[in-house]
Design a protein around this motif. Structure first.
Motif, mmCIF file in Angstrom:
data_model
loop_
_atom_site.group_PDB
_atom_site.id
_atom_site.type_symbol
_atom_site.label_atom_id
_atom_site.label_comp_id
_atom_site.label_asym_id
_atom_site.label_seq_id
_atom_site.Cartn_x
_atom_site.Cartn_y
_atom_site.Cartn_z
ATOM 1 N N LEU A 149 46.675 -56.726 17.612
ATOM 2 C CA LEU A 149 45.830 -57.821 18.069
ATOM 3 C C LEU A 149 44.415 -57.366 18.406
ATOM 4 C CD1 LEU A 149 48.306 -59.615 20.506
ATOM 5 C CD2 LEU A 149 47.903 -60.112 18.085
ATOM 6 N N SER A 150 43.490 -58.328 18.437
ATOM 7 C CA SER A 150 42.145 -58.071 18.932
ATOM 8 C C SER A 150 42.241 -58.051 20.450
ATOM 9 C CB SER A 150 41.185 -59.165 18.454
ATOM 10 O OG SER A 150 41.040 -59.127 17.055
ATOM 11 N N ALA A 151 42.595 -56.910 20.975
ATOM 12 C CA ALA A 151 42.817 -56.753 22.412
ATOM 13 C C ALA A 151 42.483 -55.329 22.797
ATOM 14 C CB ALA A 151 44.266 -57.072 22.768
ATOM 15 N N VAL A 152 41.891 -55.164 23.987
ATOM 16 C CA VAL A 152 41.417 -53.856 24.417
ATOM 17 C C VAL A 152 41.761 -53.615 25.882
ATOM 18 C CG1 VAL A 152 39.138 -54.749 25.034
ATOM 19 C CG2 VAL A 152 39.401 -52.318 24.487
ATOM 20 N N PHE A 153 42.074 -52.371 26.212
ATOM 21 C CA PHE A 153 42.198 -51.964 27.617
ATOM 22 C C PHE A 153 40.940 -51.193 27.978
ATOM 23 C CE2 PHE A 153 43.206 -48.568 30.673
ATOM 24 C CZ PHE A 153 43.459 -49.375 31.781
ATOM 25 N N ASP A 154 40.257 -51.635 29.012
ATOM 26 C CA ASP A 154 39.026 -51.006 29.478
ATOM 27 C C ASP A 154 39.337 -50.268 30.773
ATOM 28 O OD1 ASP A 154 36.503 -50.277 30.212
ATOM 29 O OD2 ASP A 154 35.711 -52.307 30.448
ATOM 30 N N SER A 155 39.238 -48.942 30.745
ATOM 31 C CA SER A 155 39.593 -48.157 31.920
ATOM 32 C C SER A 155 38.577 -48.326 33.055
ATOM 33 C CB SER A 155 39.719 -46.672 31.549
ATOM 34 O OG SER A 155 38.498 -46.174 31.026
ATOM 35 N N VAL A 156 37.354 -48.770 32.739
ATOM 36 C CA VAL A 156 36.352 -48.989 33.786
ATOM 37 C C VAL A 156 36.755 -50.161 34.672
ATOM 38 C CG1 VAL A 156 33.959 -49.626 34.261
ATOM 39 C CG2 VAL A 156 34.466 -47.972 32.461
ATOM 40 N N SER A 157 37.107 -51.285 34.047
ATOM 41 C CA SER A 157 37.519 -52.474 34.806
ATOM 42 C C SER A 157 39.012 -52.500 35.078
ATOM 43 C CB SER A 157 37.122 -53.744 34.050
ATOM 44 O OG SER A 157 37.761 -53.788 32.780
ATOM 45 N N ASP A 158 39.750 -51.590 34.441
ATOM 46 C CA ASP A 158 41.208 -51.490 34.602
ATOM 47 C C ASP A 158 41.904 -52.791 34.199
ATOM 48 O OD1 ASP A 158 43.041 -49.491 35.167
ATOM 49 O OD2 ASP A 158 43.498 -50.268 37.163
ATOM 50 N N PHE B 126 42.390 -59.904 25.917
ATOM 51 C CA PHE B 126 42.886 -60.413 24.644
ATOM 52 C C PHE B 126 41.977 -61.522 24.129
ATOM 53 C CE2 PHE B 126 46.375 -58.469 26.776
ATOM 54 C CZ PHE B 126 47.246 -58.008 25.806
ATOM 55 N N ALA B 127 41.457 -61.351 22.922
ATOM 56 C CA ALA B 127 40.697 -62.427 22.288
ATOM 57 C C ALA B 127 41.663 -63.531 21.883
ATOM 58 C CB ALA B 127 39.957 -61.898 21.061
ATOM 59 N N VAL B 128 41.268 -64.791 22.068
ATOM 60 C CA VAL B 128 42.125 -65.930 21.738
ATOM 61 C C VAL B 128 41.320 -66.976 20.986
ATOM 62 C CG1 VAL B 128 43.716 -65.589 23.681
ATOM 63 C CG2 VAL B 128 41.671 -67.015 23.987
ATOM 64 N N ARG B 129 42.022 -67.887 20.352
ATOM 65 C CA ARG B 129 41.367 -68.991 19.650
ATOM 66 C C ARG B 129 42.241 -70.230 19.734
ATOM 67 N NH1 ARG B 129 42.157 -66.432 13.636
ATOM 68 N NH2 ARG B 129 44.399 -66.756 13.437
ATOM 69 N N HIS C 139 35.996 -67.672 25.650
ATOM 70 C CA HIS C 139 36.932 -67.235 26.689
ATOM 71 C C HIS C 139 37.932 -66.226 26.124
ATOM 72 C CE1 HIS C 139 35.176 -69.918 29.424
ATOM 73 N NE2 HIS C 139 36.258 -70.305 30.093
ATOM 74 N N THR C 140 38.384 -65.352 26.974
ATOM 75 C CA THR C 140 39.450 -64.408 26.647
ATOM 76 C C THR C 140 40.484 -64.447 27.764
ATOM 77 O OG1 THR C 140 38.303 -62.569 27.742
ATOM 78 C CG2 THR C 140 37.916 -62.852 25.365
ATOM 79 N N VAL C 141 41.663 -63.916 27.473
ATOM 80 C CA VAL C 141 42.698 -63.791 28.503
ATOM 81 C C VAL C 141 42.686 -62.353 28.987
ATOM 82 C CG1 VAL C 141 45.155 -63.938 29.027
ATOM 83 C CG2 VAL C 141 44.111 -65.609 27.478
ATOM 84 N N LYS C 142 42.633 -62.168 30.303
ATOM 85 C CA LYS C 142 42.571 -60.833 30.902
ATOM 86 C C LYS C 142 43.789 -60.608 31.781
ATOM 87 C CE LYS C 142 37.609 -61.507 30.931
ATOM 88 N NZ LYS C 142 37.761 -62.886 30.407
ATOM 89 N N ILE D 283 44.506 -63.346 18.583
ATOM 90 C CA ILE D 283 43.871 -63.163 17.281
ATOM 91 C C ILE D 283 44.285 -61.824 16.680
ATOM 92 C CG2 ILE D 283 41.649 -62.981 16.070
ATOM 93 C CD1 ILE D 283 40.414 -64.642 18.301
ATOM 94 N N PRO D 284 44.768 -61.803 15.444
ATOM 95 C CA PRO D 284 45.126 -60.528 14.809
ATOM 96 C C PRO D 284 43.918 -59.600 14.729
ATOM 97 C CG PRO D 284 45.944 -62.383 13.523
ATOM 98 C CD PRO D 284 45.020 -62.954 14.556
ATOM 99 N N ARG D 285 44.161 -58.321 14.921
ATOM 100 C CA ARG D 285 43.070 -57.356 14.824
ATOM 101 C C ARG D 285 42.555 -57.284 13.393
ATOM 102 N NH1 ARG D 285 43.448 -51.074 16.899
ATOM 103 N NH2 ARG D 285 41.314 -50.478 16.377
#
Length: 427
Positions: free
Chosen positions: A86-95, A99-102, A171-174, A212-214
């Motif tokens: 998926l188009s989704a990322v883990f950000d270690s700064v914000s922990d 997930f990108a959504v549509r 918007h994204t889901v976090k 959203i698929p990566r």
């Protein structure tokens, strides 16, 4: 932008562009940090910075505003982790996992929500009242929110939305990694929580929002290698309406490989009863023509009855084996499987789809039987989602999974079988 133009960018010389000379020192440092993570600075366009990253040999532009470039550089430097599918990322700064959504009906950013009061200490600022929500995790579950996407997600997945008046962030889901119980979630657990949220929004409110698929996994059927333009003729093949409709739908489902496969399988499935009956008739005639057959002998008559019973009780896989054996030309099937571009895919060690491979040198099973077994096993992986350990070997094959992108050759095989079944059942 075409593949040919990509070769004209001269990526190694982008630092010489006039736009780059006008950038502040901290911005230049951020650009260099981003370039160290597989991106290449392309141009400055107003207040935007454009980067390029090759993805599947096709150009993909990553865009960020000048004011956000340092934040993105810091996240990349600290370390990010992207989901495989998926188009989704883990950000270690914000922990956080993001997930990108549509949504097909209207953007997720345009729905108003009635959400409970936030019961945690996470920062949450709504851009517009009621258009975002933050849900506090219960027990060992982490908090989850729907809100404007971060600059990092916008840069990685191009989720900016252009409006008539201004550009706004989609918007994204976090999902916050740390739960109230101090448990750190994995990417898989975060993804599960997002799936549950989107399911409830759909099931309870009819609001269809999806991840959203990566990578957009398109399956294209190669055009026949005939001189152009192709020769056409007045249609001579009789095709049932059901079969032609399924065949046509398969061509429309290029961005959903499992659906594409099932459409061809259903077209093939249309002929299963006839093929099974033909196989049964063949077995009965074989018994009746046997030199030892005696209509006055109970044993001889019982052998005929047993042939009838075996045909009557044949399961779908056995019917498919009969169909492929009886209706598909052996030389055509062998030529397809053994071709240079296909052989590795179907052989042992080929595509990792957890279905039977095909061994052209097998002396115990015919090629037709092996093909039927493989096609049926793949069909089961797509349609079955049983929550039972006994079905672990045929776990469901999900539409947006990496496996779905490996189905191209098997889809072409199912298509070939369907065509052969149509041709064999003429008149």
């Amino acid at each position: 932008m075409s593949d040919g133009i990509v070769g004209e960018f001269h990526l190694d010389g982008l630092e010489d562009q006039p736009e780059a000379e006008d950038l502040a020192g901290d911005v230049t440092a951020a650009i260099k940090e981003i370039e160290g993570h597989g991106f290449k600075f392309y141009e400055k366009n107003g207040d935007s910075l454009n980067f390029i990253k090759a993805a599947n040999q096709e150009p993909f532009h990553n865009v960020t505003d000048l004011c956000n470039v340092s934040e993105i550089a810091n996240s990349l430097k600290a370390g990010i982790l992207e989901d495989e599918d998926l188009s989704a990322v883990f950000d270690s700064v914000s922990d956080t996992f993001e997930f990108a959504v549509r949504s097909d009906r209207r953007p997720a950013s345009r729905y108003r929500w009635s959400a409970p009061e936030k019961g945690c200490d996470h920062e949450f600022e709504e851009s517009e009242e009621g258009y975002s929500f933050h849900l506090t995790g219960e027990n060992s579950e982490a908090c989850i929110e729907l809100s404007p996407g971060t600059p990092l997600a916008g840069f990685l997945y191009s989720i900016h939305v252009t409006g008539r008046i201004r550009r706004r962030r989609a918007h994204t889901v976090k999902v916050y990694r740390n739960s109230r119980e101090g448990k750190n979630l994995t990417f898989e657990e975060a993804r599960d929580l997002v799936d549950r949220l989107l399911f409830e929004l759909d099931a309870a409110h009819g609001i269809h929002i999806t991840t959203i698929p990566r990578v957009r996994r398109l399956i294209r059927i190669p055009a026949s290698r005939t001189p152009s333009p192709p020769a056409v003729r007045f249609p001579k093949v009789s095709v049932p309406r059901e079969v032609s409709a399924l065949f046509s739908f398969a061509g429309e489902a290029a961005d959903n490989p499992p659906f594409m496969f099932l459409a061809y399988y259903q077209a093939l499935e249309y002929y299963l009863p006839h093929a099974a009956s033909r196989g049964g008739l063949k077995a009965i005639r074989r018994e009746l023509r046997a030199l030892s057959f005696d209509d006055k002998s109970d044993a001889s008559v019982l052998r005929v009855l047993n042939s009838i019973e075996r045909n009557k009780n044949a399961n779908e896989e056995d019917q498919l084996k009969t169909l492929v054996s009886e209706c598909v030309r052996g030389d055509v099937l062998h030529a397809f499987v053994s071709s240079d571009e296909n052989l590795r895919h179907f052989s042992k060690g080929g595509a990792e789809l957890r279905i039977p491979f095909i061994n052209l040198k097998s002396t115990s099973e015919s090629l037709a039987v092996q093909v039927a077994r493989r096609i049926y096993a793949l069909r089961n992986r797509i349609v079955h989602a049983k929550d039972n350990p006994r079905y672990a070997e045929s776990s469901v094959l999900l539409p947006r999974s990496k496996e779905a992108g490996l189905l191209g050759k098997d889809i072409q095989l199912a298509r070939l079988l369907a065509i052969e079944a149509v041709i064999d059942n003429q008149g």
